[in-house]
Every structure is written in C-alpha cells, then in structure tokens.
Design a protein around this motif. Structure first.
Motif, PDB file in Angstrom:
ATOM      1  N   PRO A 269     -43.797 -58.975  60.958  1.00  0.00           N
ATOM      2  CA  PRO A 269     -44.934 -58.119  60.601  1.00  0.00           C
ATOM      3  C   PRO A 269     -45.946 -58.025  61.738  1.00  0.00           C
ATOM      4  O   PRO A 269     -46.253 -59.016  62.401  1.00  0.00           O
ATOM      5  N   LEU A 270     -46.450 -56.799  61.950  1.00  0.00           N
ATOM      6  CA  LEU A 270     -47.413 -56.525  63.014  1.00  0.00           C
ATOM      7  C   LEU A 270     -48.657 -55.881  62.421  1.00  0.00           C
ATOM      8  O   LEU A 270     -48.581 -54.797  61.841  1.00  0.00           O
ATOM      9  N   ALA A 271     -49.783 -56.561  62.555  1.00  0.00           N
ATOM     10  CA  ALA A 271     -51.075 -56.014  62.134  1.00  0.00           C
ATOM     11  C   ALA A 271     -51.842 -55.630  63.386  1.00  0.00           C
ATOM     12  O   ALA A 271     -52.050 -56.456  64.271  1.00  0.00           O
ATOM     13  N   MET A 272     -52.230 -54.368  63.477  1.00  0.00           N
ATOM     14  CA  MET A 272     -53.005 -53.906  64.625  1.00  0.00           C
ATOM     15  C   MET A 272     -54.450 -53.702  64.186  1.00  0.00           C
ATOM     16  O   MET A 272     -54.702 -53.211  63.084  1.00  0.00           O
ATOM     17  N   ILE A 273     -55.372 -54.079  65.064  1.00  0.00           N
ATOM     18  CA  ILE A 273     -56.795 -53.934  64.774  1.00  0.00           C
ATOM     19  C   ILE A 273     -57.380 -52.898  65.724  1.00  0.00           C
ATOM     20  O   ILE A 273     -57.250 -53.019  66.945  1.00  0.00           O
ATOM     21  N   ALA A 274     -57.998 -51.893  65.148  1.00  0.00           N
ATOM     22  CA  ALA A 274     -58.660 -50.843  65.927  1.00  0.00           C
ATOM     23  C   ALA A 274     -60.164 -51.005  65.744  1.00  0.00           C
ATOM     24  O   ALA A 274     -60.650 -51.040  64.617  1.00  0.00           O
ATOM     25  N   ASN A 275     -60.890 -51.073  66.852  1.00  0.00           N
ATOM     26  CA  ASN A 275     -62.331 -51.338  66.766  1.00  0.00           C
ATOM     27  C   ASN A 275     -63.180 -50.074  66.718  1.00  0.00           C
ATOM     28  O   ASN A 275     -64.388 -50.134  66.860  1.00  0.00           O
ATOM     29  N   SER A 276     -62.552 -48.922  66.517  1.00  0.00           N
ATOM     30  CA  SER A 276     -63.332 -47.690  66.394  1.00  0.00           C
ATOM     31  C   SER A 276     -62.625 -46.741  65.428  1.00  0.00           C
ATOM     32  O   SER A 276     -61.404 -46.814  65.241  1.00  0.00           O
TER      33      SER A 276
ATOM     34  N   ARG B  58     -40.487 -52.696  62.063  1.00  0.00           N
ATOM     35  CA  ARG B  58     -41.017 -53.898  61.419  1.00  0.00           C
ATOM     36  C   ARG B  58     -42.167 -53.476  60.518  1.00  0.00           C
ATOM     37  O   ARG B  58     -42.756 -52.420  60.739  1.00  0.00           O
ATOM     38  N   PRO B  59     -42.525 -54.279  59.516  1.00  0.00           N
ATOM     39  CA  PRO B  59     -43.722 -53.944  58.729  1.00  0.00           C
ATOM     40  C   PRO B  59     -44.930 -53.867  59.657  1.00  0.00           C
ATOM     41  O   PRO B  59     -45.190 -54.796  60.428  1.00  0.00           O
ATOM     42  N   THR B  60     -45.630 -52.737  59.632  1.00  0.00           N
ATOM     43  CA  THR B  60     -46.752 -52.498  60.532  1.00  0.00           C
ATOM     44  C   THR B  60     -47.904 -51.888  59.765  1.00  0.00           C
ATOM     45  O   THR B  60     -47.692 -51.003  58.936  1.00  0.00           O
ATOM     46  N   ALA B  61     -49.115 -52.365  60.043  1.00  0.00           N
ATOM     47  CA  ALA B  61     -50.305 -51.807  59.395  1.00  0.00           C
ATOM     48  C   ALA B  61     -51.461 -51.841  60.381  1.00  0.00           C
ATOM     49  O   ALA B  61     -51.493 -52.651  61.310  1.00  0.00           O
ATOM     50  N   LEU B  62     -52.407 -50.946  60.162  1.00  0.00           N
ATOM     51  CA  LEU B  62     -53.572 -50.803  61.028  1.00  0.00           C
ATOM     52  C   LEU B  62     -54.825 -51.159  60.242  1.00  0.00           C
ATOM     53  O   LEU B  62     -54.987 -50.723  59.098  1.00  0.00           O
ATOM     54  N   PHE B  63     -55.707 -51.946  60.860  1.00  0.00           N
ATOM     55  CA  PHE B  63     -56.911 -52.414  60.193  1.00  0.00           C
ATOM     56  C   PHE B  63     -58.127 -52.228  61.075  1.00  0.00           C
ATOM     57  O   PHE B  63     -58.011 -52.127  62.295  1.00  0.00           O
TER      58      PHE B  63
ATOM     59  N   LEU C 261     -55.591 -60.386  58.910  1.00  0.00           N
ATOM     60  CA  LEU C 261     -55.100 -61.734  58.621  1.00  0.00           C
ATOM     61  C   LEU C 261     -54.647 -61.855  57.168  1.00  0.00           C
ATOM     62  O   LEU C 261     -53.602 -62.454  56.880  1.00  0.00           O
ATOM     63  N   GLU C 262     -55.400 -61.277  56.243  1.00  0.00           N
ATOM     64  CA  GLU C 262     -55.017 -61.312  54.835  1.00  0.00           C
ATOM     65  C   GLU C 262     -53.665 -60.631  54.631  1.00  0.00           C
ATOM     66  O   GLU C 262     -52.788 -61.146  53.946  1.00  0.00           O
ATOM     67  N   TRP C 263     -53.472 -59.458  55.249  1.00  0.00           N
ATOM     68  CA  TRP C 263     -52.214 -58.723  55.123  1.00  0.00           C
ATOM     69  C   TRP C 263     -51.053 -59.532  55.712  1.00  0.00           C
ATOM     70  O   TRP C 263     -49.975 -59.641  55.102  1.00  0.00           O
ATOM     71  N   VAL C 264     -51.266 -60.092  56.922  1.00  0.00           N
ATOM     72  CA  VAL C 264     -50.221 -60.869  57.580  1.00  0.00           C
ATOM     73  C   VAL C 264     -49.827 -62.062  56.717  1.00  0.00           C
ATOM     74  O   VAL C 264     -48.638 -62.341  56.543  1.00  0.00           O
ATOM     75  N   ASN C 265     -50.810 -62.766  56.155  1.00  0.00           N
ATOM     76  CA  ASN C 265     -50.507 -63.912  55.296  1.00  0.00           C
ATOM     77  C   ASN C 265     -49.682 -63.483  54.083  1.00  0.00           C
ATOM     78  O   ASN C 265     -48.755 -64.183  53.665  1.00  0.00           O
TER      79      ASN C 265
END
Length: 126
Positions: free
Chosen positions: A80-87, A105-110, A117-121
């Motif tokens: 699983p890959l969680a990406m964080i966008a700051n804008s 792979r499971p991928t989501a943007l936050f 972190l909650e999603w990855v857990n």
C-alpha cells in the motif's frame, strides 16, 4: 525508527510497523535525476530488508520527469502507498493522475500525515 538522508529525500523506517516514510529533503533544489531515484530506492531497500508493509510518501515540490517516475513505479514493492499532497493543486493533479492509470498496488492520496497513517494501518491489517 531508522532515518537516512539522500540528496533528494529523507527516508524513515519503522521496523516494528513495517512502514517506510519518505519526505523531500528541503535542502534539495533542482530536478530529480534517475541517479537520485536509484539512490532513494537502494537506501529504502537497505533500511527495510524484507519487512516493508507500506509506504507513506510526501509529494515533493521539485521536478520529477517521466523517466524517473516510471523507475519509481517499477521498483517500489507491491505494498500500500499513501501519498501526501501539501496543496489543493497537488491533490487535484494527483487525483487526476490516479484516475488515468490503474495503480498496481493500493494507492490513496491525502492532505495530511495523520489520515495517510490511519489508512496505511488499516491496509496493513487487511
């Protein structure tokens, strides 16, 4: 928590949870090259061994071309890959790009680390 610095990234690994966190190195200016990407991947693999369960990656402000992006896509393990966008703009572009391709792979943007972190857990538990 293990922590390593490369030219372009700060890479942290929590061996108890199996989560690799990647943040842009604020001192880096310019374009990320294929050599930089290889350094980042090798550093991550050395830190994790076979214990990688998920990745949280902050989207960098520096330029990453298509060749480097493809290298990352081909060389990141299928976790699983969680990406964080700051804008808001990065979130919009990221969601658009995710809708065009089908991630392997499971991928989501936050927008923030806590949600990522909650999603990855949750993904690790599945």
């Amino acid at each position: 928590m293990k922590k390593e610095f490369t030219n372009t990234m700060v890479i942290c690994f929590d061996p108890q949870k199996g989560i690799l966190e990647i943040k842009p190195n604020e001192d880096f200016k310019g374009r990320e090259s294929l050599e930089h990407a290889k350094e980042n991947i090798n550093t991550g693999f050395q830190m994790c061994g076979n214990n990688l369960k998920a990745v949280i990656a902050e989207m960098p402000s520096h330029y990453i071309n298509a060749e480097v992006t493809l290298f990352y896509k081909k060389n990141v393990p299928n976790v699983p890959l969680a990406m964080i966008a700051n804008s808001s703009f990065k979130v919009m572009i990221g969601n658009f790009l995710l809708s065009l391709g089908r991630p392997e792979r499971p991928t989501a943007l936050f927008k923030n680390h806590e949600d990522a972190l909650e999603w990855v857990n949750q993904m690790i538990i599945k």
